[in-house]
Design a protein around this motif. Structure first.
Motif, PDB file in Angstrom:
ATOM      1  N   PRO A 102      44.610 -49.592  41.725  1.00 49.39           N
ATOM      2  CA  PRO A 102      43.810 -50.375  40.778  1.00 49.39           C
ATOM      3  C   PRO A 102      42.446 -50.723  41.361  1.00 49.39           C
ATOM      4  O   PRO A 102      42.275 -50.709  42.579  1.00 49.39           O
ATOM      5  CB  PRO A 102      44.648 -51.651  40.602  1.00 49.39           C
ATOM      6  CG  PRO A 102      45.375 -51.797  41.903  1.00 49.39           C
ATOM      7  CD  PRO A 102      45.661 -50.397  42.377  1.00 49.39           C
ATOM      8  N   CYS A 103      41.504 -51.063  40.485  1.00 45.31           N
ATOM      9  CA  CYS A 103      40.201 -51.521  40.981  1.00 45.31           C
ATOM     10  C   CYS A 103      40.430 -52.770  41.820  1.00 45.31           C
ATOM     11  O   CYS A 103      40.052 -52.824  42.984  1.00 45.31           O
ATOM     12  CB  CYS A 103      39.268 -51.819  39.804  1.00 45.31           C
ATOM     13  SG  CYS A 103      37.686 -52.482  40.336  1.00 45.31           S
ATOM     14  N   SER A 104      41.102 -53.780  41.228  1.00 45.37           N
ATOM     15  CA  SER A 104      41.384 -55.040  41.941  1.00 45.37           C
ATOM     16  C   SER A 104      42.881 -55.211  42.138  1.00 45.37           C
ATOM     17  O   SER A 104      43.669 -54.839  41.262  1.00 45.37           O
ATOM     18  CB  SER A 104      40.923 -56.242  41.115  1.00 45.37           C
ATOM     19  OG  SER A 104      39.555 -56.203  40.892  1.00 45.37           O
ATOM     20  N   LEU A 183      38.353 -49.569  56.147  1.00 47.19           N
ATOM     21  CA  LEU A 183      37.450 -50.594  55.610  1.00 47.19           C
ATOM     22  C   LEU A 183      36.447 -49.916  54.684  1.00 47.19           C
ATOM     23  O   LEU A 183      35.734 -48.998  55.109  1.00 47.19           O
ATOM     24  CB  LEU A 183      36.709 -51.297  56.751  1.00 47.19           C
ATOM     25  CG  LEU A 183      37.609 -51.991  57.786  1.00 47.19           C
ATOM     26  CD1 LEU A 183      36.781 -52.457  58.978  1.00 47.19           C
ATOM     27  CD2 LEU A 183      38.339 -53.162  57.153  1.00 47.19           C
ATOM     28  N   GLN A 184      36.407 -50.363  53.450  1.00 49.28           N
ATOM     29  CA  GLN A 184      35.473 -49.772  52.487  1.00 49.28           C
ATOM     30  C   GLN A 184      34.186 -50.600  52.437  1.00 49.28           C
ATOM     31  O   GLN A 184      34.234 -51.819  52.323  1.00 49.28           O
ATOM     32  CB  GLN A 184      36.146 -49.755  51.110  1.00 49.28           C
ATOM     33  CG  GLN A 184      35.263 -49.236  49.992  1.00 49.28           C
ATOM     34  CD  GLN A 184      36.033 -49.164  48.669  1.00 49.28           C
ATOM     35  OE1 GLN A 184      37.245 -48.908  48.663  1.00 49.28           O
ATOM     36  NE2 GLN A 184      35.360 -49.393  47.568  1.00 49.28           N
ATOM     37  N   ILE A 185      33.068 -49.901  52.543  1.00 50.35           N
ATOM     38  CA  ILE A 185      31.765 -50.545  52.317  1.00 50.35           C
ATOM     39  C   ILE A 185      31.301 -50.080  50.944  1.00 50.35           C
ATOM     40  O   ILE A 185      31.141 -48.883  50.700  1.00 50.35           O
ATOM     41  CB  ILE A 185      30.737 -50.143  53.396  1.00 50.35           C
ATOM     42  CG1 ILE A 185      31.200 -50.605  54.788  1.00 50.35           C
ATOM     43  CG2 ILE A 185      29.357 -50.711  53.066  1.00 50.35           C
ATOM     44  CD1 ILE A 185      31.277 -52.111  54.982  1.00 50.35           C
ATOM     45  N   GLY A 186      31.110 -51.026  50.043  1.00 49.94           N
ATOM     46  CA  GLY A 186      30.774 -50.697  48.669  1.00 49.94           C
ATOM     47  C   GLY A 186      29.318 -50.300  48.507  1.00 49.94           C
ATOM     48  O   GLY A 186      28.481 -50.540  49.393  1.00 49.94           O
ATOM     49  N   ALA A 187      29.037 -49.696  47.358  1.00 49.92           N
ATOM     50  CA  ALA A 187      27.685 -49.224  47.068  1.00 49.92           C
ATOM     51  C   ALA A 187      26.650 -50.333  47.227  1.00 49.92           C
ATOM     52  O   ALA A 187      25.557 -50.114  47.759  1.00 49.92           O
ATOM     53  CB  ALA A 187      27.649 -48.677  45.646  1.00 49.92           C
ATOM     54  N   ARG A 188      27.007 -51.537  46.800  1.00 50.30           N
ATOM     55  CA  ARG A 188      26.050 -52.653  46.841  1.00 50.30           C
ATOM     56  C   ARG A 188      25.755 -53.129  48.255  1.00 50.30           C
ATOM     57  O   ARG A 188      24.823 -53.874  48.483  1.00 50.30           O
ATOM     58  CB  ARG A 188      26.575 -53.811  45.982  1.00 50.30           C
ATOM     59  CG  ARG A 188      26.547 -53.496  44.507  1.00 50.30           C
ATOM     60  CD  ARG A 188      27.523 -54.355  43.707  1.00 50.30           C
ATOM     61  NE  ARG A 188      27.610 -53.865  42.330  1.00 50.30           N
ATOM     62  CZ  ARG A 188      28.355 -52.816  41.967  1.00 50.30           C
ATOM     63  NH1 ARG A 188      29.076 -52.165  42.862  1.00 50.30           N
ATOM     64  NH2 ARG A 188      28.380 -52.409  40.718  1.00 50.30           N
ATOM     65  N   LEU A 208      32.296 -45.203  53.622  1.00 53.24           N
ATOM     66  CA  LEU A 208      30.939 -45.669  53.335  1.00 53.24           C
ATOM     67  C   LEU A 208      30.441 -45.085  52.023  1.00 53.24           C
ATOM     68  O   LEU A 208      30.072 -43.907  51.942  1.00 53.24           O
ATOM     69  CB  LEU A 208      30.006 -45.278  54.489  1.00 53.24           C
ATOM     70  CG  LEU A 208      28.543 -45.688  54.336  1.00 53.24           C
ATOM     71  CD1 LEU A 208      28.385 -47.201  54.255  1.00 53.24           C
ATOM     72  CD2 LEU A 208      27.711 -45.135  55.493  1.00 53.24           C
ATOM     73  N   LYS A 209      30.427 -45.928  50.991  1.00 54.03           N
ATOM     74  CA  LYS A 209      29.962 -45.455  49.689  1.00 54.03           C
ATOM     75  C   LYS A 209      28.441 -45.327  49.675  1.00 54.03           C
ATOM     76  O   LYS A 209      27.742 -46.071  50.373  1.00 54.03           O
ATOM     77  CB  LYS A 209      30.429 -46.420  48.615  1.00 54.03           C
ATOM     78  CG  LYS A 209      31.930 -46.338  48.373  1.00 54.03           C
ATOM     79  CD  LYS A 209      32.246 -46.891  47.020  1.00 54.03           C
ATOM     80  CE  LYS A 209      33.614 -46.477  46.557  1.00 54.03           C
ATOM     81  NZ  LYS A 209      33.810 -46.858  45.147  1.00 54.03           N
ATOM     82  N   ARG A 210      27.985 -44.416  48.875  1.00 55.94           N
ATOM     83  CA  ARG A 210      26.539 -44.243  48.732  1.00 55.94           C
ATOM     84  C   ARG A 210      25.980 -45.357  47.839  1.00 55.94           C
ATOM     85  O   ARG A 210      26.512 -45.607  46.749  1.00 55.94           O
ATOM     86  CB  ARG A 210      26.259 -42.887  48.079  1.00 55.94           C
ATOM     87  CG  ARG A 210      24.788 -42.618  47.889  1.00 55.94           C
ATOM     88  CD  ARG A 210      24.559 -41.274  47.217  1.00 55.94           C
ATOM     89  NE  ARG A 210      23.140 -40.958  47.194  1.00 55.94           N
ATOM     90  CZ  ARG A 210      22.643 -39.833  46.709  1.00 55.94           C
ATOM     91  NH1 ARG A 210      23.454 -38.916  46.213  1.00 55.94           N
ATOM     92  NH2 ARG A 210      21.352 -39.602  46.728  1.00 55.94           N
ATOM     93  N   SER A 275      35.589 -42.214  39.391  1.00 50.14           N
ATOM     94  CA  SER A 275      35.839 -43.331  38.464  1.00 50.14           C
ATOM     95  C   SER A 275      34.588 -44.162  38.226  1.00 50.14           C
ATOM     96  O   SER A 275      34.200 -44.426  37.082  1.00 50.14           O
ATOM     97  CB  SER A 275      36.952 -44.236  39.014  1.00 50.14           C
ATOM     98  OG  SER A 275      38.104 -43.488  39.311  1.00 50.14           O
ATOM     99  N   HIS A 276      33.935 -44.600  39.337  1.00 50.42           N
ATOM    100  CA  HIS A 276      32.760 -45.453  39.171  1.00 50.42           C
ATOM    101  C   HIS A 276      31.562 -44.671  38.652  1.00 50.42           C
ATOM    102  O   HIS A 276      30.683 -45.239  37.993  1.00 50.42           O
ATOM    103  CB  HIS A 276      32.438 -46.182  40.483  1.00 50.42           C
ATOM    104  CG  HIS A 276      33.451 -47.238  40.802  1.00 50.42           C
ATOM    105  ND1 HIS A 276      34.625 -46.944  41.458  1.00 50.42           N
ATOM    106  CD2 HIS A 276      33.499 -48.552  40.494  1.00 50.42           C
ATOM    107  CE1 HIS A 276      35.342 -48.060  41.557  1.00 50.42           C
ATOM    108  NE2 HIS A 276      34.690 -49.045  40.980  1.00 50.42           N
ATOM    109  N   ALA A 277      31.508 -43.378  38.930  1.00 50.63           N
ATOM    110  CA  ALA A 277      30.421 -42.561  38.393  1.00 50.63           C
ATOM    111  C   ALA A 277      30.553 -42.470  36.872  1.00 50.63           C
ATOM    112  O   ALA A 277      29.594 -42.714  36.136  1.00 50.63           O
ATOM    113  CB  ALA A 277      30.450 -41.169  39.015  1.00 50.63           C
TER     114      ALA A 277
HETATM  115  C1  PEP Z   1      35.195 -50.248  43.875  1.00 51.30           C
HETATM  116  O1  PEP Z   1      35.580 -49.291  44.574  1.00 51.30           O
HETATM  117  O2  PEP Z   1      35.961 -50.919  43.156  1.00 51.30           O
HETATM  118  C2  PEP Z   1      33.739 -50.539  43.826  1.00 51.30           C
HETATM  119  C3  PEP Z   1      33.293 -51.764  43.545  1.00 51.30           C
HETATM  120  O3  PEP Z   1      32.980 -49.453  44.049  1.00 51.30           O
HETATM  121  P1  PEP Z   1      31.381 -49.282  44.210  1.00 51.30           P
HETATM  122  O4  PEP Z   1      31.005 -50.040  45.450  1.00 51.30           O
HETATM  123  O5  PEP Z   1      31.222 -47.806  44.341  1.00 51.30           O
HETATM  124  O6  PEP Z   1      30.739 -49.837  42.975  1.00 51.30           O
END
Ligand code: PEP
Ligand code: MN
Length: 341
Positions: A102-104, A183-188, A208-210, A275-277
């Protein structure tokens, strides 16, 4: 600057080069390749960085200036593909790695648990789920925080799936790292340099998200922030997730074309977030298929037992049946290009 040692260089000769770099006030990072050792000189230093100083040292094959603004992420520094290894799973190898969830993470544990079971049944190795959410509006659901991490950790015990979750603040890095595998680093936060440094220091794998307005150079320099603190094993997985442009028919413009670019410029693995794209579940399966055909090393996909009721990103979350169908199709595409899922 990169100093390539000869294949026959002794460790004493390597130490001599390192001592010379340090005496000039520079930092360094070593890539001990199978054939030869490569040393990358980093930082501002106090002395003058002159190629000739190193070229005359015994054991040195050649000294090159890296033309790119990013250094440790570049193929100049490391020619062979990096494979990030986490608990028996390899990201960047022949087998694609699927992350789904899930997203959250929501207070009702059964939502995330059911996602995990469906993900596992369909070949996913990693469960995704946000406990700290970077929401555009301060009034939107911000995530469960540590309670969410506890749910993720319990589900890892129950299912054996590894866990990826986002960390949004430098102060939370230690806490999040205690519970999860990646550890996920989000786009923001792609250009939150203090956060990048902090996650690098944990030596845990970092997804590391773009940033949605980041150029590829900026993205790879962000990777350098993590790599600089990683020590000898590069532990960064890049993730393309769509960028901002003039077209608003989808949530972001799908940057699937960046996959071969990344492959050429860097040794780091890349996974893709369709998904986010897309922002709409209807487009997610085709986006995912494009990425697999285009050479991605994995996918991160949002799923939910009841997308209409999801606390975040329901519009782009796949139902379990859509996800199961997609998983079958992805396996066929992967095998057509000599890979597997
Ligand atoms: C997410 O993975 O739920 C998310 C917030 O992604 P992004 O940083 O790519 O917007
Ligand atoms: Mn989301």
């Amino acid at each position: 600057m990169i100093i390539e040692m000869r294949a026959t260089a002794t460790s004493k000769q390597i130490q001599q080069v390192i001592a010379r770099i340090k005496s000039l006030g520079f930092d360094l990072q070593i890539n001990e390749g199978v054939k030869r050792t490569v040393i990358c000189v980093l930082g501002a230093g106090t002395g003058v960085l002159d190629k000739g100083v190193f070229e005359v040292l015994p054991g040195v094959e050649q000294v090159l200036r890296i033309q790119k603004p990013y250094k440790l992420a570049s193929r100049d520094f490391k020619k062979t593909n990096t494979v990030v290894k986490i608990g028996g799973i390899e990201i960047g190898g022949k087998q694609l790695v699927i992350m789904a969830g899930p997203c959250s993470v929501e207070a009702n544990k059964s939502i995330t648990l059911s996602c995990a079971r469906v993900a596992k049944q369909n070949g996913a190795k990693i469960l995704r789920g946000g406990a700290f959410k970077p929401r555009t509006s301060p009034f939107a659901f911000q995530g469960l925080g540590e309670d969410g991490l506890k749910i993720l950790a319990e589900i890892r015990e129950e299912t054996g799936l590894l866990i990826v979750t986002e960390v949004v603040d430098k102060e939370d890095v230690e806490l999040v790292a205690k519970y999860v595998d990646i550890l996920q680093i989000g786009a923001r936060n792609m250009q939150n340099y203090r956060l990048l440094t902090a996650v690098g220091k944990t030596h845990k794998p970092v997804l590391l998200k773009r940033g949605f307005s980041a150029t590829v150079d900026e993205w790879l320099m962000a990777a350098d922030y993590v790599l600089q603190n990683n020590g000898p094993s590069p532990n960064v997985i890049l993730c393309n997730r769509g960028i901002r442009a003039f077209d608003n028919s989808t949530r972001f413009v799908y940057d699937v074309g960046v996959i071969p670019v990344i492959r050429q410029l860097t040794h780091l693995p890349i996974i893709t977030d369709p998904s986010h794209a897309a922002g709409k579940f209807q487009y997610v399966p085709d986006y995912a298929k494009m990425a697999v055909a285009g050479g991605t090393d994995g996918l991160i996909i949002e799923i939910h037992p009841n997308p209409k009721e999801a606390l975040s990103d329901g519009a782009q979350s796949l139902t379990f049946s859509d996800y199961a169908r997609l998983s079958k199709e992805l396996k066929i595409i992967a095998s057509a290009i000599g890979r597997s899922i």
